[in-house]
Design a protein around this motif. Structure first.
Motif, PDB file in Angstrom:
ATOM      1  N   PHE A   1       0.833  -1.191   0.000  1.00  0.00           N
ATOM      2  CA  PHE A   1       0.000   0.000   0.000  1.00  0.00           C
ATOM      3  C   PHE A   1       0.871   1.246   0.000  1.00  0.00           C
ATOM      4  O   PHE A   1       1.595   1.528   0.946  1.00  0.00           O
ATOM      5  CB  PHE A   1      -0.913   0.006   1.229  1.00  0.00           C
ATOM      6  CG  PHE A   1      -2.136  -0.824   1.045  1.00  0.00           C
ATOM      7  CD1 PHE A   1      -3.255  -0.280   0.435  1.00  0.00           C
ATOM      8  CD2 PHE A   1      -2.171  -2.143   1.440  1.00  0.00           C
ATOM      9  CE1 PHE A   1      -4.397  -1.040   0.246  1.00  0.00           C
ATOM     10  CE2 PHE A   1      -3.309  -2.913   1.256  1.00  0.00           C
ATOM     11  CZ  PHE A   1      -4.429  -2.359   0.658  1.00  0.00           C
TER      12      PHE A   1
ATOM     13  N   ARG B   1      -7.600  -0.151  -3.461  1.00  0.00           N
ATOM     14  CA  ARG B   1      -8.483  -0.279  -2.303  1.00  0.00           C
ATOM     15  C   ARG B   1      -9.917   0.080  -2.679  1.00  0.00           C
ATOM     16  O   ARG B   1     -10.875  -0.575  -2.241  1.00  0.00           O
ATOM     17  CB  ARG B   1      -7.997   0.629  -1.178  1.00  0.00           C
ATOM     18  CG  ARG B   1      -8.888   0.575   0.074  1.00  0.00           C
ATOM     19  CD  ARG B   1      -9.000  -0.864   0.598  1.00  0.00           C
ATOM     20  NE  ARG B   1      -9.988  -0.946   1.640  1.00  0.00           N
ATOM     21  CZ  ARG B   1      -9.699  -0.868   2.946  1.00  0.00           C
ATOM     22  NH1 ARG B   1      -8.456  -0.715   3.331  1.00  0.00           N
ATOM     23  NH2 ARG B   1     -10.636  -0.952   3.848  1.00  0.00           N
TER      24      ARG B   1
ATOM     25  N   ARG C   1      -6.609   4.430   3.643  1.00  0.00           N
ATOM     26  CA  ARG C   1      -7.014   3.342   2.747  1.00  0.00           C
ATOM     27  C   ARG C   1      -6.565   1.981   3.233  1.00  0.00           C
ATOM     28  O   ARG C   1      -6.674   1.002   2.503  1.00  0.00           O
ATOM     29  CB  ARG C   1      -6.452   3.602   1.343  1.00  0.00           C
ATOM     30  CG  ARG C   1      -6.833   4.941   0.769  1.00  0.00           C
ATOM     31  CD  ARG C   1      -8.346   5.206   0.811  1.00  0.00           C
ATOM     32  NE  ARG C   1      -9.053   4.403  -0.143  1.00  0.00           N
ATOM     33  CZ  ARG C   1     -10.130   3.701   0.152  1.00  0.00           C
ATOM     34  NH1 ARG C   1     -10.590   3.689   1.376  1.00  0.00           N
ATOM     35  NH2 ARG C   1     -10.738   3.013  -0.781  1.00  0.00           N
TER      36      ARG C   1
END
Length: 322
Positions: A228, A238, A312
């Protein structure tokens, strides 16, 4: 003919500038740049009054357009300018956006390098002494870049996206055009065909190859299992996962989310409502609440989200069961 009439050309330029301002309001900086460069040139030749009239032709139509735009916004949305600009100024200290200044420098490195190449070419050929083709327009966009940088440095607390640098891109194209123009002036007849074919091939590579490469690179980042991070498009990844979760339509949802909420809202099912907490597409009442440090309470009272997405990688629940 109009082609040879300086006044007619000035009005046509002014209409083109209005079109640019209608696309991006900060393109007013381009109108100001054209007014400054052409006005100064005319002032040196004919004096103040003709120069002032020429500058007014460049700026006045865009000013009239912006006046009508502001009046419409006031009538419809209670603010003369887009709320996105107001939102980006909330909490930002004046004259202190050093990160954006560094970003402008980063985006201008290729421009500066190409300018050095042009300087070397001009120094070698001395063509500038008898032919200043494109230089007034280059100067206009250079001034526009400085105006844009000064404004965002002074009043915005955000960074800039790629489309902010359209003046850089247009100036880059003009620099390339000037270098090609000089090269063709000094290309022999026998070598002209080779130069023309080479120019076409290079243009095709940049016009087709680079967009295809950029698209393929972005798709690969979305489809792979990279960690991420914004550089890996994980905001988009996401959002895709969240939308897939909500496609079952088990219940309506109201979501409050900051950065990248636009994509999530666009792709979500009809029974999923997304409120953008940064206020870039909100109403003036929410921005006034944020300025009064009451944004959280305004969201609770007027949006009442089931989910608050604070990043996220984690999605805490707000008031919803399950």
């Amino acid at each position: 003919s109009k082609k040879d009439d300086p006044k007619a050309r000035s009005w046509l330029t002014a209409l083109l500038l209005v079109y640019m301002v209608s696309i991006r309001l900060d393109a007013l900086s381009v109108a100001l740049g054209c007014a400054a460069v052409d006005g100064w040139s005319l002032y040196r030749r004919e004096g103040f009054r003709p120069a002032f009239r020429r500058a007014l032709i460049y700026v006045a139509p865009s000013g009239v357009f912006l006046g009508g735009y502001a009046a419409f916004n006031l009538a419809m949305f209670s603010t003369p300018v887009p709320v996105s600009g107001l939102a980006k100024a909330i909490g930002a200290p004046l004259f202190a956006n050093w990160d954006l200044a560094a970003q402008y420098f980063e985006e201008s490195r290729a421009l500066l390098l190409l300018a050095l190449v042009l300087f070397a070419v001009e120094y070698k050929t001395k063509l500038y002494q008898r032919d200043a083709f494109l230089y007034p327009l280059m100067a206009s966009f250079g001034i526009a870049i400085l105006i844009q940088l000064s404004y965002y440095f002074s009043f915005s607390g955000w960074g800039a996206w790629g489309w902010y640098f359209y003046s850089n891109a247009l100036l880059f194209a003009l620099l390339v055009a000037r270098i090609v123009y000089i090269s063709l002036q000094y290309t022999s007849t026998a070598a002209f065909r080779w130069a023309r074919v080479s120019a076409v091939m290079v243009t095709l590579v940049f016009a087709i190859g680079l967009p295809v490469y950029s698209y393929a690179r972005d798709i690969s980042k979305i489809t792979t299992d990279a960690s991420f991070h914004p550089a890996n498009h994980t905001f988009n990844k996401r959002s895709i996962r969240d939308v897939q979760t909500w496609l079952d339509g088990s219940r309506p949802l109201t979501i409050a989310m900051g950065d990248r909420s636009g994509g999530l809202g666009y792709w979500s099912p009809d029974d999923v409502r997304v409120f953008q907490t940064e206020g870039l597409v909100a109403n003036i009442e929410y921005l006034e609440a944020r300025q009064a440090q009451a944004g959280k309470q305004w969201i609770a009272d007027h949006v009442a989200p089931d989910l608050l997405m604070v990043d996220r990688g984690h999605v805490p629940l707000m008031g919803a069961e399950g």
